[in-house]
Design a protein around this motif. Structure first.
Motif, PDB file in Angstrom:
ATOM      1  N   THR A 288      47.116  48.160  41.002  1.00 14.83           N
ATOM      2  CA  THR A 288      46.742  46.749  41.084  1.00 14.83           C
ATOM      3  C   THR A 288      47.719  45.970  40.220  1.00 14.83           C
ATOM      4  O   THR A 288      48.016  46.371  39.108  1.00 14.83           O
TER       5      THR A 288
ATOM      6  N   SER B 274      46.120  44.894  45.381  1.00 13.54           N
ATOM      7  CA  SER B 274      45.654  46.242  45.076  1.00 13.54           C
ATOM      8  C   SER B 274      45.989  47.149  46.245  1.00 13.54           C
ATOM      9  O   SER B 274      45.826  46.774  47.401  1.00 13.54           O
TER      10      SER B 274
ATOM     11  N   SER C  89      45.021  41.661  49.149  1.00 16.96           N
ATOM     12  CA  SER C  89      45.577  40.719  48.180  1.00 16.96           C
ATOM     13  C   SER C  89      44.804  39.414  48.219  1.00 16.96           C
ATOM     14  O   SER C  89      44.427  38.917  49.276  1.00 16.96           O
TER      15      SER C  89
ATOM     16  N   TRP D  17      39.464  50.001  47.743  1.00 15.77           N
ATOM     17  CA  TRP D  17      40.404  49.705  46.673  1.00 15.77           C
ATOM     18  C   TRP D  17      39.656  49.646  45.354  1.00 15.77           C
ATOM     19  O   TRP D  17      38.604  49.019  45.257  1.00 15.77           O
TER      20      TRP D  17
ATOM     21  N   ILE E  78      39.995  48.017  41.757  1.00 19.04           N
ATOM     22  CA  ILE E  78      40.733  46.899  41.179  1.00 19.04           C
ATOM     23  C   ILE E  78      40.795  47.107  39.667  1.00 19.04           C
ATOM     24  O   ILE E  78      39.780  46.992  38.990  1.00 19.04           O
TER      25      ILE E  78
ATOM     26  N   THR F 285      42.443  45.490  36.714  1.00 19.46           N
ATOM     27  CA  THR F 285      43.231  44.364  36.226  1.00 19.46           C
ATOM     28  C   THR F 285      42.914  44.107  34.770  1.00 19.46           C
ATOM     29  O   THR F 285      41.795  44.337  34.315  1.00 19.46           O
TER      30      THR F 285
END
Length: 168
Positions: A31, A47, A61, A150, A152, A154
């Motif tokens: 990511t 990601s 995205s 996915w 994520i 971040t």
């Protein structure tokens, strides 16, 4: 000559690489936040899925352009074997433990999809910025596999950057 100097200044002000530089191949479950190209401006949170499809990793995205308008894009690698209808193709999104969101999708090139309605874009991008996991179920007739997932990962700083870009 002034136009060349102006363009060079505009490119150097970006956080990301110049538009003509190829992007690095995404790695397993990566990511990242990147600066959109010069035409759109803004930021994208991208990601990549861990599973390969035709040697590539599907991506989701969330983008916010310079005016703060959010958009969500799926790059599912596999182009449909036959063009999908213009209306009536739905995907089911799940963000973490949130309830399923049934969204009409538009296909626009190869394996790329986006929500048909702009209010869905805003809702999905907000949910993605709060989630640590996203899953999407697509109609099997138009994709290489039906379910995509996915994780994520971040940093809080990247989430703040994205929220700021999405709320101008």
């Amino acid at each position: 000559m002034k136009r060349i100097i102006f363009f060079a200044l505009a490119v150097s002000a970006c956080d990301g690489p110049p538009a003509d530089k190829p992007r690095a191949a995404p790695v397993n479950g990566r990511t990242y936040v990147e600066t959109n190209d010069d035409f759109m401006g803004g930021l994208s949170l991208v990601s990549t899925e861990s599973a390969l499809v035709e040697g590539q990793r599907p991506e989701i995205s969330a983008s916010c352009n310079q005016d703060g308008a959010p958009s969500l894009h799926l790059s599912l690698v596999h182009a449909p074997d036959r063009p999908p209808p213009l209306r009536g193709v739905f995907a089911d999104f799940r963000f973490g433990g949130w309830p399923k969101q049934h969204v009409e999708m538009a296909w626009f090139d190869k394996g790329r999809w986006m929500p048909r309605e702009k209010d869905a874009d805003r809702r999905l991008v907000r949910a993605m910025l709060k989630a640590d996991h996203v899953s999407v179920t697509m109609p099997g007739a138009y994709v290489a596999k039906r379910e995509f997932e996915w994780d994520i990962h971040t940093s809080p700083a990247d989430v703040r950057r994205m929220r700021k870009a999405c709320t101008k």
